[in-house]
Design an enzyme around this catalytic site. Structure first.
Site, short mmCIF file in Angstrom:
data_model
loop_
_atom_site.label_atom_id
_atom_site.label_comp_id
_atom_site.label_asym_id
_atom_site.label_seq_id
_atom_site.Cartn_x
_atom_site.Cartn_y
_atom_site.Cartn_z
N ILE A 138 0.83 -1.20 0.00
CA ILE A 138 0.00 0.00 0.00
C ILE A 138 0.87 1.26 0.00
CG2 ILE A 138 -0.27 0.09 2.52
CD1 ILE A 138 -2.90 1.03 -0.16
N ALA A 139 2.01 1.19 0.67
CA ALA A 139 2.93 2.33 0.66
C ALA A 139 3.43 2.59 -0.76
CB ALA A 139 4.10 2.07 1.60
N ARG A 177 11.07 -1.71 8.81
CA ARG A 177 11.64 -2.50 9.90
C ARG A 177 13.13 -2.77 9.66
NH1 ARG A 177 6.63 -5.22 9.33
NH2 ARG A 177 5.29 -5.05 11.17
N HIS A 200 -0.66 0.78 14.69
CA HIS A 200 -1.08 2.16 14.44
C HIS A 200 -1.05 3.01 15.70
CE1 HIS A 200 -3.32 1.38 10.37
NE2 HIS A 200 -2.05 1.03 10.34
N LYS A 260 -5.98 3.25 7.03
CA LYS A 260 -7.16 2.76 7.75
C LYS A 260 -6.94 1.32 8.21
CE LYS A 260 -8.49 -0.11 4.46
NZ LYS A 260 -8.57 -1.58 4.69
N ASP A 298 -10.67 -4.54 8.28
CA ASP A 298 -9.92 -4.31 7.05
C ASP A 298 -10.82 -4.00 5.86
OD1 ASP A 298 -6.96 -4.57 6.27
OD2 ASP A 298 -7.98 -5.58 4.61
#
Length: 343
Positions: A31-32, A53, A95, A113, A194
């Site tokens: 998604i990034a 990470r 988050h 989200k 999700d």
């Protein structure tokens, strides 16, 4: 009679006075990648840094997306004075902790989200952002798409009459891999957080906070929600929302009023088309298709420009998706998951 043309929606077009913020991306997953590509292609915003990470992953992501800096740690990204806003694209179970760290560092935050995995955790983020005087927004990109802006205008101008119901579904077959994060309770697993958040936010946008919540469904062997049908009451109005991680559903939505109905093509949460239908079976429907050419995942660009506009206006939250509403939507999901017995 239906109008033969629909009103023009207000769009979050770039370079309309919003600041060109310097963005740091926290997380280097799929998604990034889509978000960065959309921002670089369709906005005036600047993605200047990324952290993941592992430093090697951050550096590889930075190289693939022409980002100047791949930081060696989360702290290095948050301490970077050249970053104005952090886009958090980490798993949802992280988050709260990452959001609090970004807020404490004085950064504006766009949180993928759901904002958090519970209403209580979301409220904690909201309170922290308000105390720190930084902007916080859930990345509910659907709210900022041209079709959603069009839907808001159609409803506001009374073309549907009084809205009586929202019907929507969202299902994707994501449960085949036993190691998938959505099957693990500890990583915010389950269909509702999700996928189900999309139908629920649509209902919230149109009809507001529900007065009653009824959920039925099934659980995976790991105890997260696999399927659910959630009926939301709003006084006389009632909506039916379905979600699943066991099968691919049409992922369409309808907003039903006393004089007309809007049907949103699937997948309804991404750039697509809407059809305005009269209650008269023989009246020709009115079809609107997104004219911008910003399709599929490039639609993520709209929320980035919206955030920059709001920051430039000195706002603390999105007027199209307020903190209070974000928390309320998660409270609805909390209750539905409780009724299902989800872990």
């Amino acid at each position: 009679m239906l109008p033969r043309s629909l009103p023009e929606p207000e769009l979050f077009l770039p370079e309309r006075g919003e600041p060109a913020l310097r963005w740091g991306v926290l997380g280097a997953g799929w998604i990034a990648g889509f978000f960065v590509a959309a921002v670089q292609k369709h906005t005036a915003q600047k993605v200047v840094a990324v952290a993941a990470r592992a430093q090697a992953k951050a550096e590889s992501f930075a190289e693939a997306h022409s980002i100047p800096t791949g930081h060696s740690s989360v702290d290095a990204l948050l301490d970077d004075p050249g970053v104005d806003v952090i886009y958090v694209a980490a798993p949802q179970s992280e988050h709260l902790s990452l959001g609090l760290r970004a807020i404490a560092a004085g950064k504006h935050v766009l949180m993928e989200k759901p904002l958090a995995t519970s209403a209580a955790d979301a409220q904690q983020l909201v309170d922290a952002a308000r105390a720190a005087g930084v902007f916080l927004m859930e990345a509910m990109w659907t709210r900022y798409l041209p079709q959603t802006r069009m839907i808001r205008r159609v409803i506001d101008e009374g073309i549907l009459g009084d809205v009586r119901s929202v019907i929507a579904d969202h299902g994707q077959p994501l449960a085949d891999d036993p190691g998938h994060r959505l099957l693990r309770p500890g990583t915010g697993g389950g269909a509702l957080l999700d996928l189900g958040i999309y139908p629920i936010q649509l209902d919230s946008m149109v009809l507001g906070e529900p007065t009653s919540i009824t959920a039925v469904g099934s659980l995976t062997p790991s105890g997260v929600d696999a399927t659910s049908t959630v009926v939301l009451g709003h006084g006389e109005e009632q909506s039916t929302l379905m979600t699943s991680i066991l099968t691919r559903t049409p992922t369409v939505a309808s907003i039903c009023g006393t004089t007309a109905r809007i049907d949103i093509e699937g997948p309804f949460h991404i750039p697509t088309a809407i059809t305005l239908r009269s209650h008269d079976l023989f009246e020709e429907p009115v079809v609107w298709r997104d004219p911008t050419g910003v399709g599929l995942m490039d639609g993520l660009a709209w929320e980035a420009t919206a955030l920059a506009r709001y920051v430039g206006e000195g706002r603390a939250e999105s007027p199209l998706h307020t903190h209070a509403e974000t928390v309320s939507i998660l409270a609805t999901i909390d209750e539905a998951r409780r009724q299902l017995g989800a872990r």
